[in-house]
Enzyme design. Structure first.
Site, PDB file in Angstrom:
ATOM      1  N   SER A 108       0.813  -1.218   0.000  1.00 12.61           N
ATOM      2  CA  SER A 108       0.000   0.000   0.000  1.00 12.61           C
ATOM      3  C   SER A 108       0.846   1.269   0.000  1.00 12.61           C
ATOM      4  CB  SER A 108      -0.949   0.009   1.201  1.00 12.61           C
ATOM      5  OG  SER A 108      -0.243  -0.191   2.412  1.00 12.61           O
ATOM      6  N   ASP A 333      -3.403   6.302  11.725  1.00 10.94           N
ATOM      7  CA  ASP A 333      -2.499   5.808  10.682  1.00 10.94           C
ATOM      8  C   ASP A 333      -1.222   6.630  10.708  1.00 10.94           C
ATOM      9  OD1 ASP A 333      -1.154   4.915   8.474  1.00 10.94           O
ATOM     10  OD2 ASP A 333      -2.766   5.243   7.038  1.00 10.94           O
ATOM     11  N   HIS A 336       1.175   5.295   6.544  1.00 16.19           N
ATOM     12  CA  HIS A 336       1.029   5.854   5.203  1.00 16.19           C
ATOM     13  C   HIS A 336       1.214   7.371   5.248  1.00 16.19           C
ATOM     14  CE1 HIS A 336      -1.127   1.976   5.165  1.00 16.19           C
ATOM     15  NE2 HIS A 336      -0.595   1.873   3.962  1.00 16.19           N
TER      16      HIS A 336
END
Length: 357
Positions: A108, A333, A336
């Site tokens: 990702s 998160d 990312h």
């Protein structure tokens, strides 16, 4: 021709000669420069694009749309210490990629970088026609004016993961045939793998690890990672023609889950961080997976460029989605990156590498 005309021509010749000499000098300086050593500087002309112009960005990366109130994290530009990083030139990149395919292969975080590049190109040339399609694990955005394809293959481990009667098996010594074909058909390859190697429990997508004839329920993840990377390296050495295909390996993307690591004992993770780190005490040590990547690449016979973004990205504790990554990643998160954001710099560095090849 009059005197004024002669003077104008002479001035034009001098300007062209200056630009040619200056351009050559700048290129030579870039070619010798370590573009990964430097600092983040505030630049009010940033970001390179407005993420609202790219309706194809994953909601999990679109921090502004998800309600992030601050914008300072958008305004930082990477400045190498000993040269000037060329500004991202979309037209030049598309011309270099005319009738070609550039492919990101990884997890990702590769998706993060691929979506950054597609938005950088689209936002700079919004009238350009494009198509987006997905076939199996491969997504492709093609800019029709140049027949240039920006592609992503979701492939977290680079090596095989196969369903057998006993369960899902991660095979450290083999690579899927279809994956190999997709890689061989591309002109620029950017590989990345690490994030999923540490997953356990329900997030772990395999039941066993196979190393040669030996089957393990688990093993040291760094050892497994190195074995898989060596399998990938053998594939590249055997199959890549450097005169046709340029290969890069993206170094480890750092996370910011523990604020004590950058001297903030009152914090918890990347939440509420709004400024990058300018200097030590963080980072304090190198990531162990970094050392494995460098070791494997140094023993390869074919040239593979290292996009060495780990240290510069470690300084950007402010640039993760944190609580503003709702959509694909519920909750916090700190792995990312927001778009626009740090992956745009990764792609600017990739562009600089393509220029100086």
């Amino acid at each position: 021709m009059g005197t004024l005309g002669s003077i104008a021509i002479a001035v034009l010749v001098l300007v062209l000669q200056h630009d040619r000499v200056h351009g050559k000098h700048a290129y030579e300086k870039l070619n010798k420069c370590d573009i990964y050593q430097g600092s983040w500087v505030y630049d009010d002309s940033y970001p390179l694009y407005d993420s609202s112009l790219c309706n194809f960005i994953e909601k999990a990366f679109n921090c502004q749309q998800n309600g992030r109130p601050d914008k300072h994290y958008l305004k930082y530009r990477w400045q190498p210490s000993s040269c000037k990083l060329p500004r991202f030139d979309v037209e030049d990149l598309l011309e270099r990629l005319r009738n070609k395919r550039i492919m990101f292969i990884g997890d990702s975080l590769s998706l993060n970088q691929w979506q950054s590049l597609t938005c950088m190109v689209h936002a700079a040339s919004p009238q350009s026609e494009y198509t987006i399609e997905r076939t199996g694990s491969i997504s492709s955005m093609k800019f029709l004016s140049h027949n240039a394809s920006l592609m992503l293959q979701r492939n977290a481990f680079l090596v095989d993961i196969v369903e057998e009667r006993r369960g899902w098996v991660l095979k450290l010594n083999s690579i899927d045939h279809n994956d190999q074909k997709a890689w061989k058909d591309s002109d620029v390859l950017i590989f990345n793998s690490w994030y999923w190697w540490l997953h356990t429990g329900r997030k772990q997508p395999w039941d066993f690890i196979q190393d040669g004839d030996n089957l393990h329920e688990d093993m040291d993840r760094l050892v497994a990672y190195e074995k898989a990377l060596k399998t990938w390296a053998r594939w590249a050495d055997k199959n890549v023609d450097p005169t046709k295909t340029k290969v890069f390996y993206q170094s480890i993307s750092p996370t910011h889950w523990n604020s004590t690591g950058w001297g903030n004992p009152e914090g918890k993770n990347c939440s509420s961080e709004t400024q990058p780190l300018i200097a030590p005490p963080y980072p304090r040590s190198r990531h162990p997976a970094e050392l494995i990547v460098e070791k494997v690449l140094s023993n390869m016979s074919k040239p593979v460029g290292l996009l060495n973004v780990t240290a510069l990205s470690r300084l950007r504790k402010d640039a993760h989605p944190s609580m503003y990554g709702s959509g694909g990643h519920h909750g916090m998160d700190c792995s990312h990156w927001c778009l626009a954001g740090v992956p745009d710099t990764w792609n600017n560095l990739l562009y600089a590498e393509l220029i100086r090849i």
